[in-house]
Write an enzyme that holds these catalytic residues in place. Sequence first.
Site, mmCIF file in Angstrom:
data_model
loop_
_atom_site.group_PDB
_atom_site.id
_atom_site.type_symbol
_atom_site.label_atom_id
_atom_site.label_comp_id
_atom_site.label_asym_id
_atom_site.label_seq_id
_atom_site.Cartn_x
_atom_site.Cartn_y
_atom_site.Cartn_z
ATOM 1 N N GLU A 129 106.571 18.181 30.456
ATOM 2 C CA GLU A 129 105.506 18.901 31.147
ATOM 3 C C GLU A 129 104.366 19.161 30.164
ATOM 4 O OE1 GLU A 129 105.224 23.127 33.609
ATOM 5 O OE2 GLU A 129 106.582 22.993 31.895
ATOM 6 N N LYS A 182 103.305 20.458 40.765
ATOM 7 C CA LYS A 182 104.324 21.498 40.663
ATOM 8 C C LYS A 182 104.138 22.573 41.734
ATOM 9 C CE LYS A 182 106.177 24.649 37.093
ATOM 10 N NZ LYS A 182 105.932 25.147 35.714
ATOM 11 N N CYS A 216 109.923 21.622 35.454
ATOM 12 C CA CYS A 216 110.249 22.864 34.757
ATOM 13 C C CYS A 216 110.816 23.951 35.668
ATOM 14 C CB CYS A 216 109.025 23.354 33.987
ATOM 15 S SG CYS A 216 109.397 24.575 32.688
#
Length: 305
Positions: free
Chosen positions: A66, A140, A182
Site C-alpha cells: 500500500e 480502498k 490493509c
Amino acid sequence: MFRITSIFWNRSILRPILYSNHRQKMTTVAAGQFCATASMKENLENVKVLMRKAMKCGAKILFLPEASDYIARSPAQTVELARSVEESDFVIGIQSELKKLNSQLEISVGIHETTESKDKVKNTLLWIDPAGRIVHRYQKVHMFDVNIKNGPILMESRSVEPGNEVLEPFDTIIGKVGYAICYDIRFPEMAATLRRKGAQIITYPSAFTVRTGQAHWEVLGRARAIDNQCFVIMAAQVGTHDSEAKRNSWGHAMIIDPWGTVLAQCPDVDSKPRICLAEIDLTSIDRVRSGMPLEQQRRKDLFAF
C-alpha cells in the site's frame, strides 16, 4: 499440503523451497517490502530494485505494498503529493521499467490518486501488465480511523476518500485475484464476498503500524486464508517513514496458503527493499475446499454473507 524442506537466505531474500506430491506446474510470486518516504523518486528506485530481484528469482508477479508511491508527513502533504496515474512519475516509472525489463513480470502496486474534490486522495491498488498497461484498479473502501491507547492515533478519512465498490475478482496467470487493501483485512465479510465471487487469491498490501502489526498482522492474514480457503498475499511497508519518526510500519510481508500456513515471510531486521517468494499451486485450493466444503455448508438462510 506443502512440505518446506529447506530455506534459502540471501541477504535481501527469504525464499522457501516448496515441494508437493504432484507434478503440476506452479507459478512463483513475490511479496515486496520496503520503506516508502515522501520522496517518490526514492520510492521508485526501491521499487525498481524489487522488480529486478523478483525477475531474477523467476517470479511472474510482484506484489508491492500500500502507498508505494509515498507516505507523507501529514494529511495535507498526502493531498499535495497526489497525482493522476497519467501524470504520476512513480507510475510512469514502473511502466517504463517493465518495458525496459522486457519480461513477463506483472505488478500489483498501491498508490495515491487525485479526486475531483482536490481536498482528498484515493488510496488505490493497480494491476499493471508486462506491457505497462493498467488493467485493474481498486479503491480502498475501509478507512483506518483509530485511536488506540498507548498506540497509534490515525485518521485516514481526513485525507482519503473511501471507495464504494468491491472489485470483481479477475483472471491472472496464478488464478482469480481478489483485491483489498490493509485495513480491509479486518472486515471478514469483504473477504467472504470476494471468495463467493470466485477469488482464489486475496491481496492485502499494507502499511500496518508496529503496535497493531505485532498483535494482529499474521493472525488476520492466516484467518482470512483459513476462512476463505484462499491464498493470501500481504506485501508490506516497513520501518520509519520520516525523520521525526511519526510513522512506523511493521513489515513482515508474507504469503499464506489456503490451509493457513505461512509459506514465506520477509524479516524486519532493517528497512532494505526485500522480497519473499512462494509458489502458487491452485490444486492445493481444490484439496482444501473439497476436504472441507465450507462454501456448500454455509447457512445462508441464517447469515447475510
